[in-house]
Design an enzyme around this catalytic site. Structure first.
Site, PDB file in Angstrom:
ATOM      1  CE1 TYR A 157      -4.190   1.370  -0.193  1.00  0.00           C
ATOM      2  CE2 TYR A 157      -3.690   2.521   1.842  1.00  0.00           C
ATOM      3  CZ  TYR A 157      -4.515   2.319   0.760  1.00  0.00           C
ATOM      4  OH  TYR A 157      -5.652   3.070   0.616  1.00  0.00           O
ATOM      5  CE  LYS A 164      -7.304   6.104   0.642  1.00  0.00           C
ATOM      6  NZ  LYS A 164      -8.294   6.959  -0.058  1.00  0.00           N
TER       7      LYS A 164
HETATM    8  P1  NAD Z   1     -12.183   3.507  -8.355  1.00  0.00           P
HETATM    9  O1  NAD Z   1     -11.006   3.307  -9.268  1.00  0.00           O
HETATM   10  O2  NAD Z   1     -13.478   2.983  -8.817  1.00  0.00           O
HETATM   11  O3  NAD Z   1     -12.360   5.033  -7.990  1.00  0.00           O
HETATM   12  C1  NAD Z   1     -11.288   5.935  -7.944  1.00  0.00           C
HETATM   13  C2  NAD Z   1     -11.816   7.230  -8.525  1.00  0.00           C
HETATM   14  O4  NAD Z   1     -10.838   8.262  -8.390  1.00  0.00           O
HETATM   15  C3  NAD Z   1     -12.142   7.118 -10.023  1.00  0.00           C
HETATM   16  O5  NAD Z   1     -13.469   7.537 -10.242  1.00  0.00           O
HETATM   17  C4  NAD Z   1     -11.159   8.092 -10.664  1.00  0.00           C
HETATM   18  O6  NAD Z   1     -11.694   8.710 -11.814  1.00  0.00           O
HETATM   19  C5  NAD Z   1     -10.987   9.084  -9.530  1.00  0.00           C
HETATM   20  N1  NAD Z   1      -9.822   9.946  -9.723  1.00  0.00           N
HETATM   21  C6  NAD Z   1      -8.510   9.572  -9.757  1.00  0.00           C
HETATM   22  N2  NAD Z   1      -7.737  10.647 -10.055  1.00  0.00           N
HETATM   23  C7  NAD Z   1      -8.594  11.713 -10.169  1.00  0.00           C
HETATM   24  C8  NAD Z   1      -8.405  13.085 -10.487  1.00  0.00           C
HETATM   25  N3  NAD Z   1      -7.184  13.603 -10.725  1.00  0.00           N
HETATM   26  N4  NAD Z   1      -9.510  13.884 -10.545  1.00  0.00           N
HETATM   27  C9  NAD Z   1     -10.744  13.385 -10.328  1.00  0.00           C
HETATM   28  N5  NAD Z   1     -10.983  12.088 -10.030  1.00  0.00           N
HETATM   29  C10 NAD Z   1      -9.911  11.268  -9.965  1.00  0.00           C
HETATM   30  O7  NAD Z   1     -11.724   2.830  -6.971  1.00  0.00           O
HETATM   31  P2  NAD Z   1     -12.414   2.783  -5.524  1.00  0.00           P
HETATM   32  O8  NAD Z   1     -11.807   1.627  -4.864  1.00  0.00           O
HETATM   33  O9  NAD Z   1     -13.871   2.900  -5.650  1.00  0.00           O
HETATM   34  O10 NAD Z   1     -11.822   4.083  -4.813  1.00  0.00           O
HETATM   35  C11 NAD Z   1     -12.639   5.067  -4.228  1.00  0.00           C
HETATM   36  C12 NAD Z   1     -12.060   5.523  -2.887  1.00  0.00           C
HETATM   37  O11 NAD Z   1     -12.191   4.471  -1.935  1.00  0.00           O
HETATM   38  C13 NAD Z   1     -10.574   5.869  -2.923  1.00  0.00           C
HETATM   39  O12 NAD Z   1     -10.332   6.960  -2.058  1.00  0.00           O
HETATM   40  C14 NAD Z   1      -9.943   4.608  -2.361  1.00  0.00           C
HETATM   41  O13 NAD Z   1      -8.665   4.838  -1.829  1.00  0.00           O
HETATM   42  C15 NAD Z   1     -10.954   4.307  -1.275  1.00  0.00           C
HETATM   43  N6  NAD Z   1     -10.894   2.954  -0.719  1.00  0.00           N
HETATM   44  C16 NAD Z   1     -10.898   1.868  -1.534  1.00  0.00           C
HETATM   45  C17 NAD Z   1     -10.847   0.601  -0.984  1.00  0.00           C
HETATM   46  C18 NAD Z   1     -10.828  -0.624  -1.862  1.00  0.00           C
HETATM   47  O14 NAD Z   1     -10.379  -1.678  -1.406  1.00  0.00           O
HETATM   48  N7  NAD Z   1     -11.325  -0.549  -3.101  1.00  0.00           N
HETATM   49  C19 NAD Z   1     -10.797   0.445   0.411  1.00  0.00           C
HETATM   50  C20 NAD Z   1     -10.819   1.574   1.219  1.00  0.00           C
HETATM   51  C21 NAD Z   1     -10.855   2.830   0.641  1.00  0.00           C
END
Ligand code: NAD
Length: 257
Positions: A157, A164
């Site tokens: 990570y 984060k």
């Molecule tokens: P995802 O890839 O579906 O979503 C990530 C989003 O970030 C996308 O819509 C992308 O377009 C957007 N993004 C990236 N760079 C950008 C920019 N410069 N401007 C505007 N938008 C931008 O993945 P996800 O897993 O749904 O991630 C969503 C959130 O959840 C993130 O903050 C991620 O760290 C967090 N998260 C994910 C998990 C997991 O295991 N998937 C766990 C905990 C937290």
């Protein structure tokens, strides 16, 4: 009476149907919210527009890359013209260079470090600043998405864990700053979920396996689990909660060795 009737919810981070932001969007829309979405760039717009056909009503949609200050300002100008208010703001975005998610942490580059901080942590402050005039003076709430790797070392990570940690700290400082305006700010720490972003973390499937084996609920969480908790935190039912990191992780974070 539905939880989000007469409320405008702005959701950043829908890319496809696996996105956590999509789980949140569906929960908010089902609870009666009027939805506004962004898409990162025009190339990603078609996919988001297609997905939005599944919502009860067509949402407001516009491009907004959070690394571009002019685009962020223009996006919120559009929200001001269209709705004149924001009740809920969701920050569900993050990025890191693929080469930073794996390998030795000591090899982290400044460019990789700065990019992940800008997109994954600083942008919460920028979005909150632009939304503030539209959220001030009525019950309103901001929510961002974080992960356990902010507080404990999770293999692979790396730079995202540091981003984060900053995001969770931003949540507390924003909560203190914006609370007098009636704006709550919380973080939701989701367990691992298979999304496009998550698949970039090397060894991600072993993280999923570990939750299934060790978490009290013995299962991984879903986008819908996160969506329901987000709905609660963004609704007036959570009116006394601000500055917190709330776990939706099947209880994984309470387990010791
Ligand atoms: P995802 O890839 O579906 O979503 C990530 C989003 O970030 C996308 O819509 C992308 O377009 C957007 N993004 C990236 N760079 C950008 C920019 N410069 N401007 C505007 N938008 C931008 O993945 P996800 O897993 O749904 O991630 C969503 C959130 O959840 C993130 O903050 C991620 O760290 C967090 N998260 C994910 C998990 C997991 O295991 N998937 C766990 C905990 C937290």
């Amino acid at each position: 009476m539905q939880l989000m009737n007469d409320k405008v919810a702005v959701v950043f981070g829908v890319a496809n149907k696996r996105s956590i932001a999509w789980g949140i969007t569906k929960a908010l829309a089902d609870a009666g919210a009027t939805i506004a979405l962004n898409y990162q760039n025009d190339r990603m717009g078609d996919a988001v527009r297609k997905l939005a056909e599944d919502l009860p009503e067509t949402p407001y949609m516009a491009a907004c890359d959070v690394t571009n200050d002019d685009e962020v300002a223009a996006y919120f100008d559009g929200i001001q013209r269209e709705f004149g208010r924001v009740d809920a703001l969701v920050h569900s975005i993050a990025t890191a260079k693929r080469e930073e998610l794996g390998g030795e942490f000591v090899d982290t580059s400044w460019e990789g470090y700065a990019l992940s901080q800008q997109v994954s942590a600083y942008s919460l402050i920028a979005l909150a600043r632009h939304a503030r005039p539209l959220m001030k003076g009525h019950e309103s709430a901001v929510l961002c998405l974080t992960y356990y790797g902010a507080e404990k070392v999770v293999d692979g990570y790396n730079v995202m864990g540091v981003a984060k940690s900053a995001l969770e700290s931003n949540t507390r400082y924003l909560a203190a700053n914006l609370g007098p305006d009636g704006i709550r700010v919380n973080a939701l720490s989701a367990g691992p979920i298979k999304t496009v972003s998550a698949m970039g973390v090397s060894g991600f499937s072993s993280i999923l396996d570990s939750v299934e084996q060790k978490a009290p609920l013995r299962r991984n969480v879903t986008q819908d689990d996160v969506g329901q908790a987000a709905l609660f935190l963004l609704s007036d039912m959570a009116r006394g909660i601000t500055g917190q990191t709330i776990y939706v992780d099947s209880g994984y974070s309470i387990i010791g060795v």
